[in-house]
Design an enzyme around this catalytic site. Sequence first.
Site, PDB file in Angstrom:
ATOM      1  N   ASP A 271       0.873  -1.184   0.033  1.00 23.37           N
ATOM      2  CA  ASP A 271       0.015   0.015  -0.072  1.00 23.37           C
ATOM      3  C   ASP A 271       0.619   1.164  -0.072  1.00 23.37           C
ATOM      4  O   ASP A 271       0.645   2.197  -0.839  1.00 23.37           O
ATOM      5  CB  ASP A 271      -0.805  -0.028   1.043  1.00 23.37           C
ATOM      6  CG  ASP A 271      -0.289  -0.277   2.649  1.00 23.37           C
ATOM      7  OD1 ASP A 271       0.961  -0.668   2.659  1.00 23.37           O
ATOM      8  OD2 ASP A 271      -0.994  -0.167   3.388  1.00 23.37           O
TER       9      ASP A 271
ATOM     10  N   ASP B  74       7.014   3.778   3.528  1.00 24.08           N
ATOM     11  CA  ASP B  74       7.253   5.000   4.101  1.00 24.08           C
ATOM     12  C   ASP B  74       8.825   5.071   4.506  1.00 24.08           C
ATOM     13  O   ASP B  74       9.829   5.467   3.882  1.00 24.08           O
ATOM     14  CB  ASP B  74       6.421   4.667   5.369  1.00 24.08           C
ATOM     15  CG  ASP B  74       6.253   6.159   6.489  1.00 24.08           C
ATOM     16  OD1 ASP B  74       6.257   7.044   5.884  1.00 24.08           O
ATOM     17  OD2 ASP B  74       6.319   5.666   7.674  1.00 24.08           O
TER      18      ASP B  74
HETATM   19  P1  5GP Z   1       7.753   1.317   6.432  1.00 21.57           P
HETATM   20  O1  5GP Z   1       8.165   0.271   7.071  1.00 21.57           O
HETATM   21  O2  5GP Z   1       8.011   1.609   4.950  1.00 21.57           O
HETATM   22  O3  5GP Z   1       7.997   2.563   7.280  1.00 21.57           O
HETATM   23  O4  5GP Z   1       6.039   1.349   6.715  1.00 21.57           O
HETATM   24  C1  5GP Z   1       5.142   0.981   5.480  1.00 21.57           C
HETATM   25  C2  5GP Z   1       3.870   0.609   6.466  1.00 21.57           C
HETATM   26  O5  5GP Z   1       3.685   1.735   7.355  1.00 21.57           O
HETATM   27  C3  5GP Z   1       2.736   0.654   5.352  1.00 21.57           C
HETATM   28  O6  5GP Z   1       2.664  -0.635   5.139  1.00 21.57           O
HETATM   29  C4  5GP Z   1       1.813   1.190   6.370  1.00 21.57           C
HETATM   30  O7  5GP Z   1       1.099  -0.168   7.140  1.00 21.57           O
HETATM   31  C5  5GP Z   1       2.229   1.966   7.436  1.00 21.57           C
HETATM   32  N1  5GP Z   1       2.260   3.403   7.043  1.00 21.57           N
HETATM   33  C6  5GP Z   1       3.171   4.290   6.483  1.00 21.57           C
HETATM   34  N2  5GP Z   1       2.586   5.420   6.538  1.00 21.57           N
HETATM   35  C7  5GP Z   1       1.455   5.471   6.453  1.00 21.57           C
HETATM   36  C8  5GP Z   1       0.207   6.299   6.311  1.00 21.57           C
HETATM   37  O8  5GP Z   1       0.273   7.482   5.818  1.00 21.57           O
HETATM   38  N3  5GP Z   1      -1.100   5.929   6.460  1.00 21.57           N
HETATM   39  C9  5GP Z   1      -1.333   4.605   6.976  1.00 21.57           C
HETATM   40  N4  5GP Z   1      -2.493   4.104   7.002  1.00 21.57           N
HETATM   41  N5  5GP Z   1      -0.263   3.626   6.901  1.00 21.57           N
HETATM   42  C10 5GP Z   1       1.102   3.800   6.808  1.00 21.57           C
HETATM   43 MG    MG Z   2       1.009  -2.073   5.300  1.00 23.09          MG
END
Ligand code: 5GP
Ligand code: MG
Length: 177
Positions: free
Chosen positions: A98, A101
């Site tokens: 999705d 981040d």
């Molecule tokens: P990363 O490991 O890239 O930091 O995190 C990715 C995960 O963090 C995504 O799969 C999601 O579950 C969550 N996440 C990061 N940013 C957002 C956001 O703006 N909204 C939501 N709902 N989830 C986010």
């Molecule tokens: Mg996720």
Amino acid sequence: MNSDIERVLFSAEELYQRVSELGKLLTEEYYDREPLILCVMKGAMVFTSDLMRQLRRPCELETIAISSYREGVTSGSLVVDQPLSIHITGRDVIVVEDILDTGRTLDYVMNILQNAEPASLKLVTLLDKPSRRVVPLQADLVGFTIPDVFVVGYGLDYNQGYRNLPYIGVLKPSVYH
Ligand code: 5GP
Ligand code: MG
């Protein structure tokens, strides 16, 4: 519009348009292959559902569940909620996420998958927040690049809510403060 939403970033129509484009790109790229779609649950399930119906190729679908300990935001500790029993070796795997981040979640997942020696491994993410990246990971295909805001809808949640909104919107800070 839901009263907890500050503003809509992408309407249902805009999402449909972009996801159709992504599906067309994948159809061209995998014209002679039958990819294995790997949906990162639960956030990517709505995106995956739309994307795979725009892929004009035979394909298979599997899911993988990964989550972080804390709610709402990404923590450093990740948990694989289910053992990876899917047969990856020799397959053309497309991981569908999705949102990218910090990159920690996907970096972890992609390493596990790469170790299983797929024929090819691609990462498709609907949303990308490059300004937040702490791990040098890039998606092969990105739907939309967004600024550092917290978004919900179209599968994305806050404390398991808002996943069913047909659009992607910025959550009002008052909701999580
Ligand atoms: P990363 O490991 O890239 O930091 O995190 C990715 C995960 O963090 C995504 O799969 C999601 O579950 C969550 N996440 C990061 N940013 C957002 C956001 O703006 N909204 C939501 N709902 N989830 C986010
Ligand atoms: Mg996720």
